[in-house]
Design an enzyme around this catalytic site. Structure first.
Site, PDB file in Angstrom:
ATOM      1  N   GLU A   3       0.665  -5.151  -3.640  1.00  0.00           N
ATOM      2  CA  GLU A   3       1.165  -3.776  -3.627  1.00  0.00           C
ATOM      3  C   GLU A   3       1.114  -3.177  -2.227  1.00  0.00           C
ATOM      4  OE1 GLU A   3      -1.174  -4.072  -7.601  1.00  0.00           O
ATOM      5  OE2 GLU A   3      -1.170  -5.052  -5.654  1.00  0.00           O
TER       6      GLU A   3
ATOM      7  N   CYS B 262      -5.334  -2.261  -8.919  1.00  0.00           N
ATOM      8  CA  CYS B 262      -6.735  -1.916  -8.736  1.00  0.00           C
ATOM      9  C   CYS B 262      -6.835  -0.511  -8.136  1.00  0.00           C
ATOM     10  CB  CYS B 262      -7.410  -2.942  -7.830  1.00  0.00           C
ATOM     11  SG  CYS B 262      -6.843  -2.878  -6.103  1.00  0.00           S
TER      12      CYS B 262
END
Length: 161
Positions: A62, A90
């Protein structure tokens, strides 16, 4: 936060592309997670984890894809972009997605141990924060979950040998 609702064929296509990248990551010894960032039906950025290659715990798919998209667009914010990820982001990645002001995040597999978009935290939908993004989780999770399971089973087998 929704759980797989309102998903289009195009959404599934982008998740399949992310899964293909995650498979490439696994072949390179990286944890098989990948992200694809899309604007108006066009891929702006697509990356898989590179923590081993870059020797950095920050090299999550990401974060790498966000940086690529920002460079490609010459913009610090990704307001009208949608992100497709093979695993629930996360805390670090969810925070970066929030700060990048993405429009939505759609992910395949839930991460009950570290997920920050519904499992442990709801960073994308917390009204106390300066931005919110649409979260759609658990979209066709099995292929991504299977890839992760097989990857970590292989690591455990190798460690026992």
């Amino acid at each position: 936060m929704t759980s797989g609702g309102g998903i289009t064929q195009e959404d599934r296509q982008w998740l399949r592309r992310a899964l293909t990248l995650a498979e490439q990551a696994a072949r390179r010894g990286e944890v098989p997670v990948a992200a694809v960032i899309v604007r108006d039906g066009e891929c702006v950025a697509a990356r898989h984890n590179e923590t081993v290659q870059q020797r950095s715990s920050l090299a999550h798919a990401e974060l790498l894809a966000i940086a690529d998209a920002q460079r490609a667009l010459g913009e610090p914010y990704l307001r009208d972009l949608d992100v497709y990820v093979t695993l629930e982001p996360c805390v670090m990645c969810a925070g970066a997605l929030l700060l990048s002001r993405v429009r939505s995040v759609t992910f395949a597999a839930w991460d009950p141990k570290a997920g920050a978009c519904g499992s442990l935290f709801g960073i994308g939908s917390d009204p106390r924060l300066n931005h919110e993004f649409l979260v759609r989780g658990g979209v066709e999770p099995e292929p991504s979950a299977r890839l992760l399971r097989e990857f970590f089973e292989g690591r455990r087998r190798a460690a026992r040998s």
